[in-house]
Write an enzyme that holds these catalytic residues in place. Structure first.
Site, PDB file in Angstrom:
ATOM      1  N   CYS A  21       0.834  -1.206   0.000  1.00 55.37           N
ATOM      2  CA  CYS A  21       0.000   0.000   0.000  1.00 55.37           C
ATOM      3  C   CYS A  21       0.873   1.261   0.000  1.00 55.37           C
ATOM      4  O   CYS A  21       1.568   1.521  -0.969  1.00 55.37           O
ATOM      5  CB  CYS A  21      -0.988  -0.037   1.168  1.00 55.37           C
ATOM      6  SG  CYS A  21      -2.415   1.035   0.902  1.00 55.37           S
ATOM      7  N   HIS A  65      -3.708  -5.465   0.951  1.00 54.51           N
ATOM      8  CA  HIS A  65      -3.408  -5.927   2.300  1.00 54.51           C
ATOM      9  C   HIS A  65      -3.866  -7.378   2.454  1.00 54.51           C
ATOM     10  O   HIS A  65      -4.733  -7.854   1.724  1.00 54.51           O
ATOM     11  CB  HIS A  65      -4.154  -5.075   3.328  1.00 54.51           C
ATOM     12  CG  HIS A  65      -3.707  -3.651   3.392  1.00 54.51           C
ATOM     13  ND1 HIS A  65      -2.540  -3.269   3.997  1.00 54.51           N
ATOM     14  CD2 HIS A  65      -4.278  -2.506   2.917  1.00 54.51           C
ATOM     15  CE1 HIS A  65      -2.410  -1.957   3.914  1.00 54.51           C
ATOM     16  NE2 HIS A  65      -3.451  -1.471   3.259  1.00 54.51           N
TER      17      HIS A  65
END
Length: 512
Positions: A335, A447
């Site tokens: 991310c 994630h």
């Protein structure tokens, strides 16, 4: 229709184990045949969870819903505060970003209106479930904040919940913490406290008994349990304070994996499973501290990519990472960490910080532009490249979740890592992530990547093979979440007076 019976866990401070104990209770009540819902009115956390509908809630409530065997919903955590800067945070309401607010504005303008929202969510959940396990935040005795509290005693009153007050004996001062907290409560709040839990105990229980007797005599309230210190319980932690102390070298490990502990690190639970694999030292190292000679460096997610990247540069850790990459050490970005690996990061709307544009580490041929709208999705994907650390994972399906405002554009020297096939239940065909030509440097917005055991095994074995180490088998990876929830519940059940708890809740003998 009968409303759910309720129990609330409040603490004498943060990090006393409220989330873990609520998770255990959710699983215990599920095992005893009840339909259970977790709840926390307001959560301040950078570890978040994406519901099936794409709403963002606290990671703890997501784990508690899993332990309860139910699908998490935004009503289980209606207000989520995600700090972006020291005095500024993003306020997420019912799973969607509402606004960025200062602490003063949040308290003055938002909290007075939030009580009705909390009340409605409690009522909705009580009509759908049989038991509600409610988590408080920090301490209920913060006298400077109590007048606008929506997460501790105000929630308990709205939910008609008896309260168990928890203290961490490992910190010391457990009796002063419990007695002092009671003393600072209003009389009607004190009456709502039905008993105490002492958490993180290690030692001889016989030596503790005089203190327990004193506590009960002094307060007139029972001690319902003394919960042992749970080593390596494997349940996801919510607060980054849980990472404190994880910065030392491990001399007996076969693989040394470093995660950069960014100031605003988020969703560090991405790496929980890695740290439980035999032979691995997983170290969280602050920018500016020595990295040593790691086998892998991971840049994790962050709530403020640009400011954390700037901090990384100020501490000189950016150059250390670049030099390690040039020497052939694998570098991974998740991310915000993925975005940092690129050439440029653009923030035209100031959604990240007031710093504007910033150069990245230049390890991947990508550029990131931050937009105002946040992407939050549960997703499925397949690996679309063959260069990923030499792993044979092409077309392997994985699951995970996205939480980001940055959109990445790939240059000619980067290949997409993943092909997303499903987002929030919808069939899609989208690229995500990037990998360099050698396959040593890669990143993704997704994630939960390492929660996919087959992928984790392939990746770790490629690292082990590069060092001449024997490969691991799937059987050597840690237990799955369901087993961990059961193990946690069994331990807590053994040390908690469940019969007394059921009586306090008005559930008789408990089991259906």
């Amino acid at each position: 229709m009968a409303l759910a019976k309720t129990i609330m866990i409040q603490g004498t401070s943060s990090h006393v184990g409220k989330s873990l104990l609520c998770t255990a209770l959710c699983r215990i009540f599920k095992q005893d045949g009840f339909r259970v819902a977790p709840f926390k009115a307001q959560n301040m956390a950078l570890n978040s969870y994406v519901t099936l509908a794409g709403g963002e809630i606290g990671r703890a409530q997501g784990a508690q819903a899993e332990a309860a065997g139910v699908e998490a919903t935004v009503t289980m955590n209606p207000v989520l505060i995600k700090p972006k800067q020291d005095l500024n945070a993003q306020i997420v309401v019912l799973g969607k970003p509402l606004a960025d607010m200062s602490a003063r504005d949040y308290r003055a303008k938002f909290l007075p209106e939030a009580v009705s929202l909390v009340s409605q969510c409690i009522e909705d959940l009580r009509r759908q479930f049989q038991v509600m396990v409610i988590e408080g935040a920090g301490s209920p005795a913060e006298v400077n904040l109590k007048d606008r509290d929506i997460v501790n005693m105000r929630t308990a009153m709205l939910a008609e919940a008896p309260v168990l007050l928890v203290a961490d004996i490992d910190r010391g001062g457990v009796f002063a913490s419990l007695v002092g907290t009671l003393e600072l409560l209003e009389p009607h709040e004190r009456e709502r406290v039905a008993g105490f839990l002492i958490n993180k105990f290690r030692g001889d229980i016989e030596l503790l008994k005089p203190g327990l007797e004193f506590l009960e005599q002094r307060t007139g309230k029972p001690v319902l349990g003394v919960i042992p210190y749970l080593h390596e319980h494997g349940i996801e932690q919510e607060d980054s304070v849980a990472l404190d102390g994880n910065t030392t070298f491990s001399t007996g490990s076969e693989l040394d994996i470093v995660v950069i502990k960014l100031p605003r690190i988020s969703n560090f639970t991405d790496f929980d499973l890695i740290g439980q694999v035999p032979g691995i030292s997983l170290r969280f190292v602050r920018p500016g501290d020595l990295l040593g000679a790691p086998d892998v460096v991971i840049l994790p997610g962050t709530k403020n990519t640009i400011e954390d990247l700037q901090y990384l540069k100020e501490k000189g850790t950016d150059q250390v990472i670049i030099e390690l990459a040039q020497s052939g050490i694998p570098i991974v970005g998740i991310c915000g960490g993925y975005q940092m690996l690129g050439k440029m990061l653009y923030d035209p709307w100031g959604s990240e910080a007031s710093l504007g544009n910033i150069t990245g580490l230049g390890l991947l041929d990508i550029e990131t532009t931050f937009f105002q709208e946040k992407q939050t999705h549960r997703c499925k994907a397949k690996f679309s490249c063959q260069e990923f650390n030499g792993c044979d994972v092409t077309n392997q399906e994985i699951t995970g979740y996205e939480i980001h405002t940055g959109q990445v554009t790939l240059g000619s020297q980067a290949k997409p890592l993943l092909q997303i096939t499903q987002r929030s239940g919808h069939i899609v065909d989208l690229q995500d992530g990037a990998v360099d030509k050698r396959g040593n440097i890669w990143g993704t917005h997704m994630h939960g990547l390492f929660d996919n055991k087959a992928l984790l095994l392939a990746w770790l074995n490629s690292l082990r093979e590069a060092k001449g180490l024997q490969k691991l088998s799937l059987a050597q990876l840690p237990a799955n979440r369901e087993e961990k929830y059961d193990n946690l519940a069994e331990t807590v059940r053994q040390h908690l007076n469940m019969k007394k708890l059921y009586q306090i809740m008005g559930l008789g003998e408990g089991k259906l």
